[in-house]
Design a protein around this motif. Structure first.
Motif, short mmCIF file in Angstrom:
data_model
loop_
_atom_site.label_atom_id
_atom_site.label_comp_id
_atom_site.label_asym_id
_atom_site.label_seq_id
_atom_site.Cartn_x
_atom_site.Cartn_y
_atom_site.Cartn_z
N VAL A 41 0.95 -1.10 -0.09
CA VAL A 41 -0.03 0.09 -0.15
C VAL A 41 0.86 1.24 -0.03
O VAL A 41 0.60 2.16 -0.64
N LEU A 44 2.28 1.66 -3.58
CA LEU A 44 1.14 2.45 -4.32
C LEU A 44 0.56 3.91 -3.99
O LEU A 44 0.41 4.37 -4.81
N TYR A 45 0.57 3.74 -2.83
CA TYR A 45 -0.07 5.31 -2.45
C TYR A 45 0.51 6.27 -1.36
O TYR A 45 0.30 7.21 -1.27
N PRO A 59 3.48 -7.07 4.08
CA PRO A 59 1.94 -7.63 3.71
C PRO A 59 1.82 -8.91 4.00
O PRO A 59 2.67 -9.86 3.88
N GLY A 60 0.44 -9.13 4.36
CA GLY A 60 0.03 -10.62 4.71
C GLY A 60 -0.35 -10.88 5.96
O GLY A 60 0.13 -9.94 6.93
N GLY A 92 -5.46 -2.90 4.12
CA GLY A 92 -6.55 -4.03 4.03
C GLY A 92 -6.83 -4.32 5.42
O GLY A 92 -6.39 -3.54 6.64
N GLY A 93 -7.56 -5.35 5.55
CA GLY A 93 -8.01 -6.05 6.88
C GLY A 93 -6.59 -6.34 7.88
O GLY A 93 -6.94 -6.03 8.93
N VAL A 94 -5.58 -6.63 7.31
CA VAL A 94 -4.29 -6.81 8.20
C VAL A 94 -4.02 -5.56 8.89
O VAL A 94 -3.78 -5.66 10.09
N VAL A 95 -3.59 -4.73 8.12
CA VAL A 95 -3.35 -3.45 8.70
C VAL A 95 -4.25 -2.88 9.66
O VAL A 95 -3.87 -2.25 10.70
N THR A 117 -8.34 -0.06 2.35
CA THR A 117 -7.93 -0.27 0.90
C THR A 117 -8.16 -1.48 0.26
O THR A 117 -7.99 -1.69 -0.81
N THR A 118 -8.94 -2.57 0.83
CA THR A 118 -9.19 -3.73 0.04
C THR A 118 -10.92 -3.75 0.14
O THR A 118 -11.36 -3.31 1.07
N LEU A 120 -12.41 -6.51 0.99
CA LEU A 120 -12.75 -7.18 1.92
C LEU A 120 -12.73 -6.35 3.21
O LEU A 120 -13.82 -6.32 4.20
N ALA A 121 -11.97 -5.38 3.40
CA ALA A 121 -11.93 -4.45 4.63
C ALA A 121 -13.18 -3.55 4.42
O ALA A 121 -13.82 -3.11 5.41
N MET A 157 -9.58 3.08 -4.75
CA MET A 157 -8.57 2.31 -4.43
C MET A 157 -8.39 0.74 -4.84
O MET A 157 -7.50 0.28 -4.82
N PRO A 162 -4.85 -6.79 -6.47
CA PRO A 162 -5.11 -7.94 -7.36
C PRO A 162 -6.50 -8.64 -7.33
O PRO A 162 -7.19 -8.75 -6.34
N GLU A 165 -7.76 -11.10 -4.30
CA GLU A 165 -8.10 -10.21 -3.16
C GLU A 165 -9.36 -9.35 -3.48
O GLU A 165 -10.24 -9.43 -2.72
#
Ligand code: ADP
Ligand code: ZN
Length: 346
Positions: A41, A44-45, A59-60, A92-95, A117-118, A120-121, A157, A162, A165
């Motif tokens: 992220v 990219l941003y 990530p992950g 995303g959800g992880v962050v 940013t995902t 899912l999140a 965003m 991918p 995701e």
């Protein structure tokens, strides 16, 4: 832009769907802000992040662990963040899980907000205030429920996300529709192509539909003592599949929903045609795979995920598109159904 508010006795949390993420600048205090993100992220941003210290994790899902929280907390301390600080999670959800957990425990709690940013999140993970890290192989063992002050969901965003995701997030969107919103389900059914094109306007509609439903549920039952449990539709089998195969969360949940839907049909809670519509929609978005997990292993995985050795669990059934129920059933029943389902597939 649509604003959805979650009011709990402790906090007011705003979810802004369709908002340009860069407007986050105007929502932050002037000092004491730190940004938590991940390397993708940031790549990219990051250039357009507000001008505050940035700490980035790998990530992950592997980053969801206590050692990462500890090292981030040390960085916050070194940066001079005190009790008046503000943690902004961009990812995303992880962050958001890591950021939310850290903000909850750092100096017994500092303010926080998310840019999700995902997909899912946006549709699921960052509404409701659940955060946490994994312990060994068991997901979300340590964590708490605490609402961020705001969540920004900018569908723009999602263009960089991918495919895998993106589809994983769609699965949670379908979940919400199945358990609580028939119109949302039909909107998804009708717009297969546009959804795959990631049309931001359509996505904003779908995301706010999902967030609205989840916000209602969370407002009624923040601490998951009752109603909130319906959000776990597809997750009993889903978490087991996820632990065993490490496929993205949404794919595991999609197969979990297929199982739960077939189980609901066997019990007579849902008719054949509605059952078909649910599995067909999951199939059209290529969310279903046969993971071939042996029966005994599935049993052990479900037990481990439920974090208990008891005999009854709360299982979520569908009672037709847009309606769900939670029923206490014996774990052996859940395992036996899995066996029957697998036998039929063979
Ligand atoms: P989730 O939100 O699915 O729980 P993650 O937070 O792990 O999961 O995000 C999934 C992957 O997508 C990670 O590799 C993350 O770095 C990456 N990612 C997150 N947001 C974006 C984005 N907007 N564009 C591209 N990749 C992203
Ligand atoms: Zn989920």
């Amino acid at each position: 832009m649509e604003k959805i508010v979650i009011n709990t006795p402790v906090v007011r949390s705003e979810i802004l769907v369709g908002e340009n993420w860069e407007s986050v600048r105007g929502m932050l205090p002037q000092r004491g802000v730190v940004i938590i993100t991940d390397d993708n992220v940031r790549r990219l941003y990051g250039e357009n992040f507000p001008a505050f210290p940035v700490f980035s994790v790998l990530p992950g899902e592997d980053s969801k662990k206590l050692t990462v929280i500890e090292s981030l907390a040390e960085k916050l301390l070194d940066t001079g963040v005190d009790r008046t600080g503000f943690l902004l999670a961009i990812g995303g959800g992880v962050v958001c899980d890591i950021g939310g957990f850290l903000a909850s425990v750092y100096m017994r709690g500092i303010r926080c907000g998310y840019v999700s940013t995902t997909l899912l999140a946006q549709v699921d993970a960052s509404t409701g205030g659940k955060n946490g890290v994994n312990l060994g192989g068991t997901k979300n063992m340590l964590g708490c429920i605490r609402q961020p002050e705001f969540v920004i969901c900018d569908p723009g965003m999602l263009f960089t996300l991918p495919d895998k995701e993106y589809l994983s997030g769609l699965s949670e969107l379908i979940k919400t529709a199945v358990i609580g919103d028939r119109d949302l389900f039909e909107l998804i059914e009708r717009n297969h192509t546009e959804i795959l094109k990631r049309d931001p306007e359509l996505l904003a509609k779908l995301i706010s539909g999902s967030v609205k439903f989840k916000a209602e549920v969370v407002t009624a039952d923040e601490l998951e003592t009752g109603l909130r449990r319906i959000l776990n539709f597809g997750h009993t089998y889903g978490h087991a599949i996820e632990m065993q195969t490490s496929v993205p969360h949404g794919f595991a949940v999609a197969s979990g929903m297929e199982l739960a839907t077939e189980f609901s049909y066997e019990k007579g809670y849902i008719g054949a045609q509605e059952k078909y519509r649910i599995t067909d929609l999951l199939n059209r978005f290529t969310l279903l795979t046969d993971y071939k997990i042996p029966d005994d292993q599935m049993g052990q995985l479900i037990l481990r995920d439920k974090k208990k050795s008891g005999t009854d669990i709360n299982f979520v059934f569908t009672e037709g598109i847009g309606k769900a129920s939670v029923r206490k059933i014996n774990l052996n029943e859940v395992i036996d159904f899995y066996k029957r389902f697998r036998d039929k597939k063979k």
